[in-house]
Design an enzyme around this catalytic site. Structure first.
Site, PDB file in Angstrom:
ATOM      1  N   GLY A   1       0.765  -1.240   0.000  1.00 16.68           N
ATOM      2  CA  GLY A   1       0.000   0.000   0.000  1.00 16.68           C
ATOM      3  C   GLY A   1       0.795   1.289   0.000  1.00 16.68           C
ATOM      4  O   GLY A   1       0.348   2.297  -0.527  1.00 16.68           O
TER       5      GLY A   1
ATOM      6  N   ASP B   1      -3.640   2.301  11.007  1.00 17.27           N
ATOM      7  CA  ASP B   1      -4.955   1.851  11.456  1.00 17.27           C
ATOM      8  C   ASP B   1      -4.818   1.295  12.875  1.00 17.27           C
ATOM      9  O   ASP B   1      -4.669   2.063  13.812  1.00 17.27           O
ATOM     10  CB  ASP B   1      -5.459   0.793  10.460  1.00 17.27           C
ATOM     11  CG  ASP B   1      -6.965   0.648  10.452  1.00 17.27           C
ATOM     12  OD1 ASP B   1      -7.560   0.626  11.541  1.00 17.27           O
ATOM     13  OD2 ASP B   1      -7.545   0.542   9.359  1.00 17.27           O
TER      14      ASP B   1
ATOM     15  N   LYS C   1      -5.453   7.127  11.447  1.00 15.44           N
ATOM     16  CA  LYS C   1      -6.812   6.803  11.875  1.00 15.44           C
ATOM     17  C   LYS C   1      -6.753   6.340  13.345  1.00 15.44           C
ATOM     18  O   LYS C   1      -6.831   5.153  13.638  1.00 15.44           O
ATOM     19  CB  LYS C   1      -7.382   5.696  10.983  1.00 15.44           C
ATOM     20  CG  LYS C   1      -8.875   5.568  11.062  1.00 15.44           C
ATOM     21  CD  LYS C   1      -9.442   4.353  10.337  1.00 15.44           C
ATOM     22  CE  LYS C   1      -9.035   4.161   8.925  1.00 15.44           C
ATOM     23  NZ  LYS C   1      -9.708   2.979   8.317  1.00 15.44           N
TER      24      LYS C   1
ATOM     25  N   PHE D   1     -13.405   3.440   6.056  1.00 12.68           N
ATOM     26  CA  PHE D   1     -12.602   2.597   5.186  1.00 12.68           C
ATOM     27  C   PHE D   1     -12.294   3.379   3.918  1.00 12.68           C
ATOM     28  O   PHE D   1     -13.203   3.849   3.236  1.00 12.68           O
ATOM     29  CB  PHE D   1     -13.351   1.307   4.844  1.00 12.68           C
ATOM     30  CG  PHE D   1     -12.496   0.321   4.108  1.00 12.68           C
ATOM     31  CD1 PHE D   1     -11.599  -0.477   4.790  1.00 12.68           C
ATOM     32  CD2 PHE D   1     -12.580   0.212   2.732  1.00 12.68           C
ATOM     33  CE1 PHE D   1     -10.799  -1.385   4.119  1.00 12.68           C
ATOM     34  CE2 PHE D   1     -11.792  -0.692   2.044  1.00 12.68           C
ATOM     35  CZ  PHE D   1     -10.895  -1.491   2.741  1.00 12.68           C
TER      36      PHE D   1
ATOM     37  N   ASP E   1      -6.471  -0.403  -0.730  1.00 15.72           N
ATOM     38  CA  ASP E   1      -7.312  -1.238  -1.566  1.00 15.72           C
ATOM     39  C   ASP E   1      -8.513  -1.799  -0.820  1.00 15.72           C
ATOM     40  O   ASP E   1      -8.586  -1.748   0.404  1.00 15.72           O
ATOM     41  CB  ASP E   1      -6.489  -2.410  -2.106  1.00 15.72           C
ATOM     42  CG  ASP E   1      -6.120  -3.400  -1.019  1.00 15.72           C
ATOM     43  OD1 ASP E   1      -6.610  -4.535  -1.070  1.00 15.72           O
ATOM     44  OD2 ASP E   1      -5.359  -3.031  -0.102  1.00 15.72           O
TER      45      ASP E   1
ATOM     46  N   ARG F   1      -6.177   0.210  -5.634  1.00 11.08           N
ATOM     47  CA  ARG F   1      -4.860   0.758  -5.289  1.00 11.08           C
ATOM     48  C   ARG F   1      -4.399   1.801  -6.307  1.00 11.08           C
ATOM     49  O   ARG F   1      -3.692   2.731  -5.972  1.00 11.08           O
ATOM     50  CB  ARG F   1      -3.801  -0.342  -5.257  1.00 11.08           C
ATOM     51  CG  ARG F   1      -3.822  -1.230  -4.078  1.00 11.08           C
ATOM     52  CD  ARG F   1      -2.576  -2.113  -4.065  1.00 11.08           C
ATOM     53  NE  ARG F   1      -2.745  -3.255  -3.200  1.00 11.08           N
ATOM     54  CZ  ARG F   1      -2.577  -3.236  -1.889  1.00 11.08           C
ATOM     55  NH1 ARG F   1      -2.244  -2.112  -1.301  1.00 11.08           N
ATOM     56  NH2 ARG F   1      -2.743  -4.323  -1.178  1.00 11.08           N
TER      57      ARG F   1
END
Length: 172
Positions: A45, A100, A128, A149, A156, A162
């Site tokens: 990512g 995350d 986040k 999200f 992705d 992506r």
């Protein structure tokens, strides 16, 4: 792929992303003035963010890639591909597109610290904190976001999205 786009709403445009990256680059250049830096880019990512940030920073730099995977059962983290350069005594920046839960990032940070870098800092485009399971913070944050999200710019949904230049969030 167009089916995925039907479920998305625009969140951050490519131009806004460029501005965030440029701002992060200026801060990093100021903090590391005259020093060589080493980027560690977690695959997959972060590759877009890494490439864009590297182009904005005019300091001497190296990059290496790591692929770590968080396994949902038991919360363990598995290394798929480790870095290949020696980071001892180097100024290392871990580049994340988004932080995350923090499980994988904490594992990576602790693993890299064991290699005795001169310094180790974390750079993230998006943070986040509402999802954080472990107490880990980035040193450089592009933008803090709510618990949504997001897809695009390296992030992705089941390997789709992506390649989108903008960042979107799911409608539901």
């Amino acid at each position: 792929m167009s089916k995925l786009k039907d479920d998305l709403l625009p969140f951050i445009t490519h131009d806004e992303i460029k501005k965030l990256v440029r701002t992060l680059a200026k801060k990093i250049e100021s903090d590391y003035d005259g020093k060589e830096i080493t980027f560690v880019c977690p695959l997959r990512g972060s590759i877009h963010f890494c490439a864009d940030l590297m182009r904005e920073i005019e300091l001497p730099q190296q990059v290496d890639f790591v692929h770590v995977q968080s396994i949902q059962k038991g919360g363990t983290v598995k290394i798929i591909k480790d870095i290949s350069i020696n980071i001892a005594g180097k100024h290392v920046l871990i580049l994340e597109e988004i932080i995350d839960t923090g499980r994988t990032l904490k594992f990576l940070r602790d693993r890299l610290l064991a290699s005795s870098p001169a310094s180790l800092k974390i750079v993230t485009l998006l943070d986040k904190p509402a999802r954080r399971e472990l107490p880990i913070r980035a040193d450089y944050i592009g933008r803090t976001i709510d618990d949504r999200f997001v897809v695009g710019y390296g992030m992705d949904s089941e390997e789709l999205g992506r390649n989108y230049p903008d960042i979107y969030f799911l409608k539901n």
